[in-house]
Design a protein around this motif. Structure first.
Motif, PDB file in Angstrom:
ATOM      1  N   MET A  49       0.963  -0.653   0.375  1.00  0.00           N
ATOM      2  CA  MET A  49       0.245   0.266  -0.308  1.00  0.00           C
ATOM      3  C   MET A  49       0.752   1.685   0.303  1.00  0.00           C
ATOM      4  O   MET A  49       0.759   2.071  -0.526  1.00  0.00           O
ATOM      5  CB  MET A  49      -0.768  -0.002   0.958  1.00  0.00           C
ATOM      6  N   LEU A  50       1.856   1.215   1.238  1.00  0.00           N
ATOM      7  CA  LEU A  50       3.223   2.698   1.281  1.00  0.00           C
ATOM      8  C   LEU A  50       3.663   2.366  -0.552  1.00  0.00           C
ATOM      9  O   LEU A  50       3.714   3.752  -0.713  1.00  0.00           O
ATOM     10  CB  LEU A  50       4.242   2.492   2.202  1.00  0.00           C
ATOM     11  N   LEU A  51       3.740   1.704  -1.018  1.00  0.00           N
ATOM     12  CA  LEU A  51       4.700   1.610  -3.334  1.00  0.00           C
ATOM     13  C   LEU A  51       3.766   2.714  -3.581  1.00  0.00           C
ATOM     14  O   LEU A  51       3.539   2.838  -4.549  1.00  0.00           O
ATOM     15  CB  LEU A  51       5.126   0.933  -2.777  1.00  0.00           C
ATOM     16  N   MET A  52       2.615   2.403  -3.729  1.00  0.00           N
ATOM     17  CA  MET A  52       1.412   1.787  -4.657  1.00  0.00           C
ATOM     18  C   MET A  52       0.726   3.767  -4.078  1.00  0.00           C
ATOM     19  O   MET A  52       1.209   4.573  -4.991  1.00  0.00           O
ATOM     20  CB  MET A  52       0.204   1.471  -4.094  1.00  0.00           C
ATOM     21  N   MET A  53       0.931   3.895  -2.886  1.00  0.00           N
ATOM     22  CA  MET A  53       0.521   5.542  -2.756  1.00  0.00           C
ATOM     23  C   MET A  53       1.011   6.380  -2.859  1.00  0.00           C
ATOM     24  O   MET A  53       1.404   7.629  -3.281  1.00  0.00           O
ATOM     25  CB  MET A  53      -0.102   6.008  -0.951  1.00  0.00           C
ATOM     26  N   SER A  54       3.037   6.052  -2.893  1.00  0.00           N
ATOM     27  CA  SER A  54       3.463   6.748  -3.100  1.00  0.00           C
ATOM     28  C   SER A  54       3.817   7.325  -4.796  1.00  0.00           C
ATOM     29  O   SER A  54       4.790   8.191  -5.818  1.00  0.00           O
ATOM     30  CB  SER A  54       5.608   6.667  -2.773  1.00  0.00           C
ATOM     31  N   LEU A  55       2.962   6.176  -5.606  1.00  0.00           N
ATOM     32  CA  LEU A  55       3.067   6.632  -6.775  1.00  0.00           C
ATOM     33  C   LEU A  55       1.925   7.276  -7.571  1.00  0.00           C
ATOM     34  O   LEU A  55       2.068   7.078  -8.801  1.00  0.00           O
ATOM     35  CB  LEU A  55       3.755   5.076  -7.586  1.00  0.00           C
ATOM     36  N   LYS A  56       0.968   7.763  -6.871  1.00  0.00           N
ATOM     37  CA  LYS A  56      -0.160   8.292  -6.928  1.00  0.00           C
ATOM     38  C   LYS A  56       0.031  10.037  -6.697  1.00  0.00           C
ATOM     39  O   LYS A  56       0.743  10.684  -5.976  1.00  0.00           O
ATOM     40  CB  LYS A  56      -0.957   7.624  -6.485  1.00  0.00           C
ATOM     41  N   TYR A  57      -1.465  10.751  -7.250  1.00  0.00           N
ATOM     42  CA  TYR A  57      -1.404  11.490  -7.453  1.00  0.00           C
ATOM     43  C   TYR A  57      -3.027  11.645  -6.526  1.00  0.00           C
ATOM     44  O   TYR A  57      -3.447  10.447  -6.250  1.00  0.00           O
ATOM     45  CB  TYR A  57      -1.677  12.432  -8.429  1.00  0.00           C
ATOM     46  N   ARG A  58      -2.811  12.390  -5.885  1.00  0.00           N
ATOM     47  CA  ARG A  58      -4.391  13.583  -4.813  1.00  0.00           C
ATOM     48  C   ARG A  58      -5.716  12.110  -5.472  1.00  0.00           C
ATOM     49  O   ARG A  58      -6.382  11.814  -4.962  1.00  0.00           O
ATOM     50  CB  ARG A  58      -4.277  14.444  -4.663  1.00  0.00           C
ATOM     51  N   ASP A  59      -6.133  12.360  -6.842  1.00  0.00           N
ATOM     52  CA  ASP A  59      -7.075  12.353  -7.788  1.00  0.00           C
ATOM     53  C   ASP A  59      -6.831  10.546  -7.728  1.00  0.00           C
ATOM     54  O   ASP A  59      -7.685  10.105  -7.495  1.00  0.00           O
ATOM     55  CB  ASP A  59      -6.857  13.065  -9.259  1.00  0.00           C
ATOM     56  N   GLN A  60      -5.978  10.112  -7.483  1.00  0.00           N
ATOM     57  CA  GLN A  60      -5.550   8.975  -8.001  1.00  0.00           C
ATOM     58  C   GLN A  60      -6.076   8.539  -6.176  1.00  0.00           C
ATOM     59  O   GLN A  60      -6.233   6.965  -6.287  1.00  0.00           O
ATOM     60  CB  GLN A  60      -4.541   8.177  -8.326  1.00  0.00           C
ATOM     61  N   VAL A  61      -5.744   8.170  -5.240  1.00  0.00           N
ATOM     62  CA  VAL A  61      -5.449   8.197  -4.172  1.00  0.00           C
ATOM     63  C   VAL A  61      -7.325   8.194  -4.089  1.00  0.00           C
ATOM     64  O   VAL A  61      -7.231   6.560  -3.039  1.00  0.00           O
ATOM     65  CB  VAL A  61      -5.018   8.911  -3.630  1.00  0.00           C
ATOM     66  N   ILE A  62      -7.629   8.522  -4.297  1.00  0.00           N
ATOM     67  CA  ILE A  62      -9.174   8.989  -3.701  1.00  0.00           C
ATOM     68  C   ILE A  62     -10.091   7.935  -4.352  1.00  0.00           C
ATOM     69  O   ILE A  62     -10.687   7.229  -4.152  1.00  0.00           O
ATOM     70  CB  ILE A  62      -9.566  10.670  -3.989  1.00  0.00           C
ATOM     71  N   HIS A  63      -9.587   7.552  -5.835  1.00  0.00           N
ATOM     72  CA  HIS A  63     -10.360   7.434  -6.949  1.00  0.00           C
ATOM     73  C   HIS A  63     -10.056   5.621  -7.334  1.00  0.00           C
ATOM     74  O   HIS A  63     -10.939   4.958  -7.494  1.00  0.00           O
ATOM     75  CB  HIS A  63     -10.917   7.859  -7.709  1.00  0.00           C
ATOM     76  N   HIS A  64      -8.714   5.616  -6.823  1.00  0.00           N
ATOM     77  CA  HIS A  64      -7.875   4.422  -6.506  1.00  0.00           C
ATOM     78  C   HIS A  64      -7.204   3.705  -5.251  1.00  0.00           C
ATOM     79  O   HIS A  64      -5.702   3.276  -5.886  1.00  0.00           O
ATOM     80  CB  HIS A  64      -7.146   4.348  -8.278  1.00  0.00           C
ATOM     81  N   PHE A  65      -7.890   3.786  -4.334  1.00  0.00           N
ATOM     82  CA  PHE A  65      -7.210   3.518  -3.282  1.00  0.00           C
ATOM     83  C   PHE A  65      -7.341   2.070  -3.134  1.00  0.00           C
ATOM     84  O   PHE A  65      -5.446   2.258  -2.241  1.00  0.00           O
ATOM     85  CB  PHE A  65      -8.512   4.167  -1.812  1.00  0.00           C
ATOM     86  N   TRP A  66      -6.882   1.257  -3.407  1.00  0.00           N
ATOM     87  CA  TRP A  66      -7.042  -0.201  -2.831  1.00  0.00           C
ATOM     88  C   TRP A  66      -6.087  -0.802  -4.263  1.00  0.00           C
ATOM     89  O   TRP A  66      -5.841  -1.610  -3.761  1.00  0.00           O
ATOM     90  CB  TRP A  66      -8.553  -0.897  -2.741  1.00  0.00           C
ATOM     91  N   THR A  67      -6.272  -0.066  -5.364  1.00  0.00           N
ATOM     92  CA  THR A  67      -5.061  -0.285  -6.362  1.00  0.00           C
ATOM     93  C   THR A  67      -4.858   0.140  -7.311  1.00  0.00           C
ATOM     94  O   THR A  67      -4.185   1.575  -6.860  1.00  0.00           O
ATOM     95  CB  THR A  67      -6.416  -0.726  -7.748  1.00  0.00           C
ATOM     96  N   PRO A  68      -3.627  -0.614  -7.879  1.00  0.00           N
ATOM     97  CA  PRO A  68      -2.638   0.645  -9.128  1.00  0.00           C
ATOM     98  C   PRO A  68      -2.976   1.118  -9.271  1.00  0.00           C
ATOM     99  O   PRO A  68      -5.027   0.852 -10.066  1.00  0.00           O
ATOM    100  CB  PRO A  68      -1.783  -0.497  -9.153  1.00  0.00           C
ATOM    101  N   SER A  69      -2.815   2.605  -9.769  1.00  0.00           N
ATOM    102  CA  SER A  69      -3.074   3.217 -10.872  1.00  0.00           C
ATOM    103  C   SER A  69      -2.307   3.905 -12.067  1.00  0.00           C
ATOM    104  O   SER A  69      -1.717   3.992 -11.184  1.00  0.00           O
ATOM    105  CB  SER A  69      -3.595   4.355  -9.656  1.00  0.00           C
TER     106      SER A  69
END
Length: 246
Positions: A1-21
């Protein structure tokens, strides 16, 4: 989860919280590193200093308690062990006052000597126990050959004690790297601030700041991960040392 979140922007965190984006924003790491690298160096310096000082104290003390017989030996040893029973928060204010009187506030020395003093007690106990398990005949043979105590300590006892020394080093690396309260008390400004305090000040655009913070967490964990990767075998050997006799 930490690695996935570190590669996202805020919009991706909100709409694709549990999956890579996609897209993956590796630029988060570049920007986080530019903000954190001075503090990363501070933490490496402080943690290395804690490890070195604890090892010097505990190996010399452990060797003395294991090898020599002197008046008050047991009492002194148990007084050292009793330090393990004192909660760190109990001595936080007296320790701060002491370092303030010494003029060491907002220095590397304050961040090294404070944790080192508390960690040396357990390290001394572990290393003394290990030294007592070394072959007495081997040490006596070195004495017969004319080796002095310092030479026996440096060339025989320490090389044979690599597992427990590695264990103590890893334990204190974890302690020094993750120490939050003491650096928060004795530092001000950014000159000597460790990375654990700097993580809260990672900044960026509103759309990017969450990804930057998560990237900072990943970067802050990399040195410890590398340490455990290379020291796992010695750490396991040291943890089990003395568990079985015979």
């Amino acid at each position: 989860m930490l690695l996935m979140m570190s590669l996202k922007y805020r919009d991706q965190v909100i709409h694709h919280f549990w999956t890579p984006s996609v897209p993956l924003h590796f630029s988060n790491y570049a920007q986080a590193f530019l903000q954190l690298w001075p503090f990363l160096w501070n933490s490496i310096l402080i943690t290395s200093g804690i490890i070195l000082c604890v090892l010097i104290n505990s190996t010399l003390a452990g060797y003395a308690f294991a090898r020599f017989t002197f008046w008050g030996k047991s009492v002194l040893y148990y007084l050292i062990i009793m330090l393990m029973m004192v909660p760190a928060f109990l001595i936080l204010i007296p320790q701060f006052i002491l370092f303030k009187e010494l003029g060491l506030i907002n220095t590397y020395w304050a961040q090294i000597c404070g944790p080192m003093a508390g960690a040396s007690a357990m390290a001394t106990m572990l290393i003394r126990t290990f030294f007592e398990g070394l072959s007495e005949s081997l040490l006596q043979a070195a004495e017969v050959e004319g080796a002095g105590e310092l030479r026996i300590y440096w060339q025989i006892a320490l090389p044979l004690s690599v597992p427990i020394v590695s264990t103590v080093a890893v334990m204190n690396a974890l302690l020094g790297w993750n120490n939050y309260v003491w650096p928060l008390v004795v530092t001000s400004g950014d000159q000597v601030k460790p990375i654990i305090l700097a993580l809260g000040s990672v900044h960026g655009s509103l759309d990017q700041v969450q990804g930057l913070q998560f990237a900072g967490y990943v970067l802050a964990s990399v040195p410890l991960l590398l340490l455990f990767l290379f020291a796992t075998k010695s750490f396991e050997s040291g943890i089990t040392a003395g568990a079985v006799k015979g």
